[in-house]
Design an enzyme around this catalytic site. Structure first.
Site, PDB file in Angstrom:
ATOM      1  N   ASP A 159      -7.229  -5.184  14.983  1.00 22.34           N
ATOM      2  CA  ASP A 159      -7.040  -3.744  14.784  1.00 22.34           C
ATOM      3  C   ASP A 159      -6.719  -3.549  13.306  1.00 22.34           C
ATOM      4  O   ASP A 159      -5.594  -3.279  12.918  1.00 22.34           O
ATOM      5  CB  ASP A 159      -5.887  -3.305  15.684  1.00 22.34           C
ATOM      6  CG  ASP A 159      -5.556  -1.826  15.565  1.00 22.34           C
ATOM      7  OD1 ASP A 159      -6.186  -1.134  14.746  1.00 22.34           O
ATOM      8  OD2 ASP A 159      -4.646  -1.385  16.277  1.00 22.34           O
ATOM      9  N   SER A 160      -7.762  -3.700  12.478  1.00 20.81           N
ATOM     10  CA  SER A 160      -7.555  -3.780  11.033  1.00 20.81           C
ATOM     11  C   SER A 160      -7.961  -2.499  10.335  1.00 20.81           C
ATOM     12  O   SER A 160      -8.665  -1.664  10.896  1.00 20.81           O
ATOM     13  CB  SER A 160      -8.398  -4.926  10.472  1.00 20.81           C
ATOM     14  OG  SER A 160      -9.771  -4.645  10.654  1.00 20.81           O
ATOM     15  N   GLU A 171       1.411  -7.911  12.049  1.00 18.43           N
ATOM     16  CA  GLU A 171       1.113  -6.858  11.072  1.00 18.43           C
ATOM     17  C   GLU A 171       1.572  -7.336   9.701  1.00 18.43           C
ATOM     18  O   GLU A 171       2.682  -7.838   9.553  1.00 18.43           O
ATOM     19  CB  GLU A 171       1.838  -5.573  11.490  1.00 18.43           C
ATOM     20  CG  GLU A 171       2.010  -4.525  10.396  1.00 18.43           C
ATOM     21  CD  GLU A 171       0.703  -3.938   9.886  1.00 18.43           C
ATOM     22  OE1 GLU A 171      -0.162  -3.594  10.704  1.00 18.43           O
ATOM     23  OE2 GLU A 171       0.551  -3.860   8.642  1.00 18.43           O
ATOM     24  N   GLN A 222       0.829  -1.200   0.000  1.00 16.37           N
ATOM     25  CA  GLN A 222       0.000   0.000   0.000  1.00 16.37           C
ATOM     26  C   GLN A 222       0.869   1.258   0.000  1.00 16.37           C
ATOM     27  O   GLN A 222       2.085   1.185   0.180  1.00 16.37           O
ATOM     28  CB  GLN A 222      -0.907   0.008   1.238  1.00 16.37           C
ATOM     29  CG  GLN A 222      -0.146  -0.189   2.548  1.00 16.37           C
ATOM     30  CD  GLN A 222      -0.968  -0.840   3.629  1.00 16.37           C
ATOM     31  OE1 GLN A 222      -2.195  -0.832   3.602  1.00 16.37           O
ATOM     32  NE2 GLN A 222      -0.310  -1.401   4.620  1.00 16.37           N
ATOM     33  N   PRO A 278      -6.386  -4.846   1.687  1.00 16.63           N
ATOM     34  CA  PRO A 278      -5.657  -5.964   2.284  1.00 16.63           C
ATOM     35  C   PRO A 278      -6.385  -6.614   3.459  1.00 16.63           C
ATOM     36  O   PRO A 278      -6.144  -7.780   3.766  1.00 16.63           O
ATOM     37  CB  PRO A 278      -4.342  -5.320   2.760  1.00 16.63           C
ATOM     38  CG  PRO A 278      -4.220  -4.041   2.031  1.00 16.63           C
ATOM     39  CD  PRO A 278      -5.602  -3.608   1.663  1.00 16.63           C
ATOM     40  N   HIS A 329      -7.860   3.296  20.401  1.00 19.65           N
ATOM     41  CA  HIS A 329      -6.962   2.341  21.060  1.00 19.65           C
ATOM     42  C   HIS A 329      -7.421   2.001  22.479  1.00 19.65           C
ATOM     43  O   HIS A 329      -7.272   0.867  22.918  1.00 19.65           O
ATOM     44  CB  HIS A 329      -5.529   2.872  21.021  1.00 19.65           C
ATOM     45  CG  HIS A 329      -4.977   2.884  19.629  1.00 19.65           C
ATOM     46  ND1 HIS A 329      -4.353   3.965  19.067  1.00 19.65           N
ATOM     47  CD2 HIS A 329      -4.997   1.922  18.661  1.00 19.65           C
ATOM     48  CE1 HIS A 329      -3.992   3.679  17.817  1.00 19.65           C
ATOM     49  NE2 HIS A 329      -4.374   2.454  17.545  1.00 19.65           N
ATOM     50  N   ASP A 338       0.829 -12.437   7.430  1.00 17.50           N
ATOM     51  CA  ASP A 338      -0.593 -12.357   7.135  1.00 17.50           C
ATOM     52  C   ASP A 338      -1.391 -12.810   8.363  1.00 17.50           C
ATOM     53  O   ASP A 338      -1.193 -13.913   8.871  1.00 17.50           O
ATOM     54  CB  ASP A 338      -0.900 -13.261   5.937  1.00 17.50           C
ATOM     55  CG  ASP A 338      -2.372 -13.225   5.571  1.00 17.50           C
ATOM     56  OD1 ASP A 338      -2.763 -12.310   4.828  1.00 17.50           O
ATOM     57  OD2 ASP A 338      -3.127 -14.100   6.043  1.00 17.50           O
TER      58      ASP A 338
END
Lengths: 279, 279
Positions: free
Chosen positions: B154-155, B105, B30, B161, B61, B136
Site C-alpha cells: 500500500d505504497s 510504515e 516528507q 520514498p 482499501h 523501511d
C-alpha cells in the site's frame, strides 16, 4: 500554456493542461470551445463543462452504444439524442446490422465545430447510413412511435439545455418511440458527486421500463472520474447479450468481459440505483 | 475557502475544495498535511500528492485487501507495507481468520497524524492484533522468510520514498517472505496517465510470480480517477476466491460481483498488463 479547470458543485474540479484555444463561439444555445491540450488531444467544452477529450472519449462512447446494440436482438434503426460530437454514431456504425442512425442534436454548431476540429470523433457523420436532425430531442421523440430499435441518450448534464432528458415524461416518450424488443441507453451522471441525481433518474426509469440495468465505467475528465449509464427495456436484459456480435467488435474499451463486468456494481452504487425497498 | 490542486505530469490535475488546513508538518521523509474539505471529508497529502480523502478511500482499501484475503485459503498473518494511514489494516481486521496484521510504515509521523486527525481511517491501529513497525519496507521484507500469508503493498507513487517498492528485486523478496499459498496485492498506478509505469510493473511482477492478475477500480481523487492493483501469487488465482467469506464482509465497495468484475479489464488496460506476445 495554461490550465483549464472545471469546478463541479464547489466540491471537486477537473484540471486539464491546455496548449491553446483552437475555436470559440457562442451559439444560440451555449458557448462552444475547442482546445489543444498537452496530454488529452483535443478538448471540447460546452458552457465551460468538459464534453469530451480525445484521450478518454472511447470509454463513454463504447459503453453507451455497444451495450444496448449487443443486447438488442437485431438493431437496424438507431436514434441518438444529443451526441452532436458524433462519437456515439462512430461506434454504432461498427454494427453491420444497422441500416440507419438518426442523430437528433439540438445545436447544429456543436456538430459543425466537431466535424471541423475533432474529426477523430465526428469523422463518420457523413456515412450514408447517418441522418442528421438538428432539433429538440424531447419534441423529436414525442413525434415518433415504434420507430427505433435502440435509442441512445447521449446528453449533457441535467442542468441547462438537457434538463428535460432526465424526466419521467421523456422516458415514457422514449418507450413509445421504441419498436417491440427495443432498448435504450442513457448517461446517468456521477455516483460520487451526484448521488441524489443518480437515485432520482433510476427511480424515474424504473417507473417506465420493466428492465433497468445500471452500469459504470471510468471517464477521467468528468467530475469524479467514474460515470454511470442505464440500459432500459421492457423485454431485453444484459444477460441476453449477443456474445458473437460483441466479440466481433474492435474497441478500445468494450469487450466480452466488460459486457458483464460493467454491470458488476460496487455496494455504494447499488445503494443509489437499486429499487427502493418496500415499506 | 480555497482549492487544493494536484497537477500530475503537467497533463491533468485533481482539484478539491478545501475549508482549511488542519495540520501541517515536515517529517524526516516528507511534508504531511491534513485539510478539511467541502465535500471530501478530511484530506491527507504527502509532498503535495493526495493520499486519501474520507469520501473515496474505501474503494482503494477494499480492493487492495479483500481480494487477496478472500483469494488466500486461510489468511492468518498479514503484512502491510506502507499504508501508514491505517485504512488497509481496518479492512484486514474484518477477516475473522486473521491473527496478526503487521504494519511496516516508513514514516511514523504519517501514522500518528492520521490517528489524531483521521480516526475514521486510522482508528483500528490500536487493535491487539495489530503490530506497528516504523521501518523501511524493502529492508523489512528482506529480513523475513516464509512469514506471511498475505502481503499488501500500500505504497505511494514510484517517485520519491516508495521508488524501491516497484522493482523486481523487491517483488522477489516479497515472494520469499510469503508462506506457501501466499498472495500479494499491490497498487500499480493509473492506466490513463502512467501507462509506461503500469506496463513496467506488470513485466516485473510476471518475471517473479506465476500468477499475476490485474484489477481496476475508481479513485476519484487520484489522477485519472481510475486505479489499478495487482494480485500475485505462485499458487492462488482470483477464481479460487472463497465466496462464503467474501459474501460475509460488509463493505462500501467490495462484494461478490466486484470480486469478479474488478478483473474484467477493458481492452486499453489489457494492452498494458497482458504478457508481451512472443516474437
Amino acid at each position: 500554456m495554461d490550465w483549464y479547470y472545471e469546478p463541479y458543485k464547489e466540491i471537486t474540479a477537473v484540471g486539464i493542461r491546455i496548449e491553446g484555444l483552437v475555436h470559440a463561439e457562442r451559439s444560440a444555445y451555449q458557448e462552444i470551445k475547442v482546445y489543444d491540450t498537452v496530454g488529452h488531444g483535443r478538448l471540447l467544452t460546452l458552457d465551460g463543462m468538459v464534453m469530451l477529450t480525445e484521450l478518454d472519449e472511447f470509454v463513454y462512447h463504447d459503453l453507451i452504444t455497444h451495450l444496448p446494440l449487443c443486447i438488442h436482438a437485431d438493431p437496424r434503426r438507431v436514434l441518438v439524442i444529443g451526441g452532436g460530437d458524433g462519437g456515439s454514431v462512430r461506434e454504432i456504425l461498427k454494427h453491420p446490422s444497422v441500416e440507419q442512425v438518426v442523430l437528433c442534436e439540438l445545436d447544429e454548431r456543436v456538430t459543425r465545430v466537431c466535424q471541423r476540429y475533432i474529426p477523430s470523433v465526428a469523422g463518420h457523420l457523413e456515412d450514408p447510413r447517418v441522418a442528421l436532425n438538428f432539433a429538440d430531442g424531447v419534441e423529436f421523440v414525442r413525434a415518433h412511435e415504434a420507430a427505433f430499435d435502440v435509442i441512445v441518450v447521449d446528453s449533457s448534464e441535467p442542468e441547462g439545455p438537457a434538463a428535460g432528458l432526465f424526466r419521467r415524461a421523456f422516458f415514457a416518450d422514449l418507450r413509445r418511440a421504441l419498436r417491440p424488443g427495443g432498448v435504450i441507453a442513457a448517461q446517468t451522471e456521477s455516483p460520487f458527486y451526484s448521488a441524489a441525481t443518480v437515485r432520482d433518474v433510476y427511480n424515474e426509469l424504473r417507473s417506465v421500463f420493466r428492465e433497468v440495468h445500471p452500469c459504470f465505467g471510468p471517464v477521467p475528465t468528468y467530475p469524479g472520474g467514474t460515470w454511470t449509464w442505464a440500459l432500459a427495456s421492457d423485454t431485453r436484459t444484459p444477460a441476453m447479450l449477443d456474445r458473437a456480435r460483441a466479440a466481433a467488435l474492435r474497441c478500445r474499451y468494450f469487450n466480452l468481459d466488460i459486457a458483464a463486468g460493467a454491470f458488476a456494481l460496487p455496494n455504494f452504487i447499488r445503494e443509489l440505483v437499486d429499487p427502493a425497498p418496500a415499506r
